[in-house]
Design an enzyme around this catalytic site. Structure first.
Site, PDB file in Angstrom:
ATOM      1  N   GLU A  12      -8.928 -37.152  39.082  1.00 19.55           N
ATOM      2  CA  GLU A  12      -8.110 -36.015  38.663  1.00 19.55           C
ATOM      3  C   GLU A  12      -8.945 -34.760  38.839  1.00 19.55           C
ATOM      4  OE1 GLU A  12      -6.554 -34.084  34.457  1.00 19.55           O
ATOM      5  OE2 GLU A  12      -7.171 -36.168  34.507  1.00 19.55           O
ATOM      6  N   GLU A  17      -8.477 -25.721  32.638  1.00 20.54           N
ATOM      7  CA  GLU A  17      -8.047 -26.178  31.317  1.00 20.54           C
ATOM      8  C   GLU A  17      -8.359 -25.044  30.363  1.00 20.54           C
ATOM      9  OE1 GLU A  17      -8.353 -30.975  31.019  1.00 20.54           O
ATOM     10  OE2 GLU A  17     -10.180 -29.875  30.577  1.00 20.54           O
TER      11      GLU A  17
END
Length: 74
Positions: A12, A17
């Site tokens: 991933e 984030e």
């Protein structure tokens, strides 16, 4: 970003984030085979106060992460 047939071997890529309680930090990570590589870029300003763009240049031997068009992590 996740592959269509997600599994840990495929990994991933986190283009970004953001944690609301850390308004100056943007995290960039790669997760694969049970490991996470990356870290946080500390902005001089509260990132929640305006719109921003995030990008990643994904090449066979490296990833380059951008915030507002500026390279922040390789």
């Amino acid at each position: 970003m996740l592959p269509a047939s997600y599994n840990d071997d495929a990994g991933e890529i986190d283009v970004m984030e953001y944690i609301g309680s850390e308004p100056k930090n943007v995290y960039h990570y790669v997760h694969t085979n049970g490991k996470a590589e990356g870290g946080a870029w500390a902005s001089p300003v509260d990132m929640s106060l305006d719109w921003h763009t995030f990008g990643v240049d994904w090449q066979p031997t490296y990833l380059k992460y951008y915030v507002d068009g500026v390279l922040r992590r390789t």
